[in-house]
Design an enzyme around this catalytic site. Structure first.
Site, PDB file in Angstrom:
ATOM      1  CE  LYS A 143      74.771  74.587-117.595  1.00  0.00           C
ATOM      2  NZ  LYS A 143      75.141  74.214-116.209  1.00  0.00           N
TER       3      LYS A 143
ATOM      4  CG  HIS B 222      74.763  70.666-113.008  1.00  0.00           C
ATOM      5  ND1 HIS B 222      73.509  70.392-113.484  1.00  0.00           N
ATOM      6  CD2 HIS B 222      74.944  72.001-113.194  1.00  0.00           C
ATOM      7  CE1 HIS B 222      72.947  71.496-113.935  1.00  0.00           C
ATOM      8  NE2 HIS B 222      73.803  72.487-113.763  1.00  0.00           N
TER       9      HIS B 222
ATOM     10  CE  LYS C  71      71.989  73.669-109.929  1.00  0.00           C
ATOM     11  NZ  LYS C  71      72.815  74.664-110.627  1.00  0.00           N
ATOM     12  CB  THR C  72      71.001  79.957-108.404  1.00  0.00           C
ATOM     13  OG1 THR C  72      71.592  79.210-109.461  1.00  0.00           O
ATOM     14  CG2 THR C  72      71.666  81.317-108.321  1.00  0.00           C
TER      15      THR C  72
END
Length: 529
Positions: free
Chosen positions: A198, A217, A239-240
């Protein structure tokens, strides 16, 4: 300490006899096991624990305030300033600390798949398993690229070095410091590997806008016809999971840049949450966790060393890191065209947002700046009911520049490339968290498929009277009543009360955005108490 001196100090460190540079995966796995840093699992992955810190430590993250950063960083509670003097003092201490170690590990690679915008990086680690993590998460150079590699940003990670707040000027024993002037990230006191990943993302969020590239992002994939989709969303929104579609090729799962050439992955790997991971629900991610992958804080079954992805003994934030090549249908290199479809994901624990709605450009700007999802009861001490969480641009902790920089770039690109934007609620339906139920993954997949295929572009729509969102009245594979939140609740009055409560929170949060046009400001919820 000037930049030249900093470079010479790093060169002196990495040329020490205790430094091992660019070890291959097999060598790093051997080192992890020899040094008792982790365990080999039944899948071939390395399993490690991160101790006290099982997630990022945002209150311990700082940016050095100097002549380079003072007028370009959006200072505040996210981008906390720290003096050059404090940084330099810790920098020398950490370097001296690593010189005394029996072994230190160095990885040379890149952030950014597009050669025009990529950043050559160097990661110096105290732990072998952290270096394995860096090897799998960042872009690995070819043999020719190794020969010509000159680092432009260096991460120095020494988890065993604990700061003394009274002496070192930190908040705690842990510290994550970014110096844009000296191009160094200094990490100490925390074993959580995600700080490495990050921190580089934060650096790219600072550097890329200078090249007219929007850092995002988000995850991204591409269809058989070359159509590109972006998936924005905070942790826990899917999201993944949703970007790992067997019928589409993955560009990347977390961090991307959008240039005038198209979209490119910033990373060379994936860092997936694996709580409750199963082969049935997420087969691509499940099968990707094999030799050379890294599991963080995952409990293993005694006797078999099979990962128990449901066990939250150490944390709910269990993670898996693996190279993107472990996903079988990927784009190589991780570069594609401009997005046809943009999906904003939210896990609404209030159970009132539509499962899918089409956004105007102004609504897209509003919801991008809002970055809404819910923090659930039981996930943190003191949280007894769902709490609205707003993370600007779906990545507030990683944005050094003012939010308007990123939002304006998004709006310009939506206009320029005519991208369709949808808001998708992967959270609750039929009631709030504790009463309703999580949106069925099959329904969410069907809605996203319809959006990507253009099936929702001309369908009949209904405007939500509270949130002002345009909801498709029909969607293949989804019952009509599921599409309208109010119809899924037993008590309509209770639904309206919760919806008004969330709408008010949106308005309260948006007050912090000065200088936003009235057109964008008025694109949020249309009703509040």
């Amino acid at each position: 300490m000037n930049t030249v001196n900093q470079a010479s100090i790093i060169k002196e460190l990495i040329t020490q006899p205790n430094v091992l540079t660019n070890l291959c995966v097999g060598e790093l796995v051997e080192k992890v096991l020899q040094r008792n840093e982790g365990t080999l699992t039944a899948t071939g992955a390395i399993r490690a624990e991160t101790g006290r810190y099982t997630g990022r430590s945002p209150q311990d993250k700082f940016i050095v305030k100097d002549e380079v950063s003072k007028d370009t960083v959006d200072w505040g509670t996210v981008n906390q300033p720290i003096s050059e003097e404090i940084f330099e003092n810790l920098y020398h201490k950490v370097v001296d600390f690593l010189k005394e170690k029996e072994e230190v590990f160095v990885f040379n690679g890149f952030a950014g798949a597009d050669e025009r915008y990529r950043l050559p990086i160097q990661v110096i680690n105290e732990f072998a398993w952290h270096n394995l993590f860096a090897h799998q998460l960042f872009i690995r150079p070819t043999e020719d690229e190794f020969a010509d590699h000159v680092s432009e940003f260096t991460v120095i990670s020494a988890p065993s070095f604990k700061a003394d707040p009274a002496q070192d000027g930190t908040r705690s024993e842990a510290f994550i410091m970014v110096s844009f002037k000296h191009r160094v990230i200094l990490i100490g006191g925390t074993e959580y590997a995600g700080e490495i990943k990050k921190s580089i993302f934060s650096v790219m969020n600072y550097l890329l806008p200078e090249s007219d590239v929007l850092p995002m992002h988000c995850s991204a994939n591409v269809g058989k016809e070359g159509d590109v989709a972006l998936f924005f969303g905070l942790s826990g929104t899917g999201k993944t999971t949703l970007s790992a579609d067997p019928e589409r090729r993955l560009i990347g799962d977390d961090e991307h840049g959008w240039s005038n050439r198209g979209v490119f992955n910033i990373e060379g790997g994936c860092y997936a949450k694996c709580i409750n991971l199963s082969e049935e629900n997420e087969p691509q991610i499940y099968k990707a966790i094999r030799f050379g992958s890294v599991l963080e804080n995952v409990i293993l079954h005694p006797g078999t060393r099979e990962p128990d992805y449901e066990d939250t003994t150490l944390t709910e934030n269990t993670r898996a890191a693996y190279p993107i090549k472990n996903i079988h249908n990927i784009v190589e290199p991780s570069i594609a065209g401009h997005p046809n479809t943009i999906i904003f994901l939210t896990a609404d624990a209030f159970g009132v947002l539509p499962p899918i709605s089409k956004l105007t450009k102004e609504q897209a700007m509003y919801h991008f700046l809002s970055g809404y999802t819910s923090k659930l009861a039981g996930t943190e001490r003191g949280v007894t009911s769902p709490e609205a969480t707003f993370s600007t641009c779906f990545g507030s902790p990683f944005l050094p520049r003012h939010a308007s920089t990123y939002a304006e770039m998004l709006g310009e690109k939506i206009d320029q490339f005519n991208s369709n934007v949808f808001l998708v609620n992967t959270g609750w339906t039929g009631g709030a968290y504790g009463e309703g139920h999580r949106m069925k993954l099959a329904h969410t997949r069907a809605m996203i498929h319809a959006a990507l295929e253009g099936e929702l572009n001309s369908t009949e729509t209904v405007v939500d009277p509270i949130f002002g969102l345009e909801i498709p009245a029909h969607c293949p594979g989804v019952p009509d009543d599921v599409l309208i939140p109010k119809r899924t609740w037993k008590d309509e009055a209770q639904y309206e009360e919760k919806a008004h409560e969330l709408a008010t929170k949106f308005h309260e949060n948006f007050k912090k955005f000065d200088g936003v046009s009235e057109e964008i400001r008025n694109s949020g919820p249309t009703f509040t108490k």
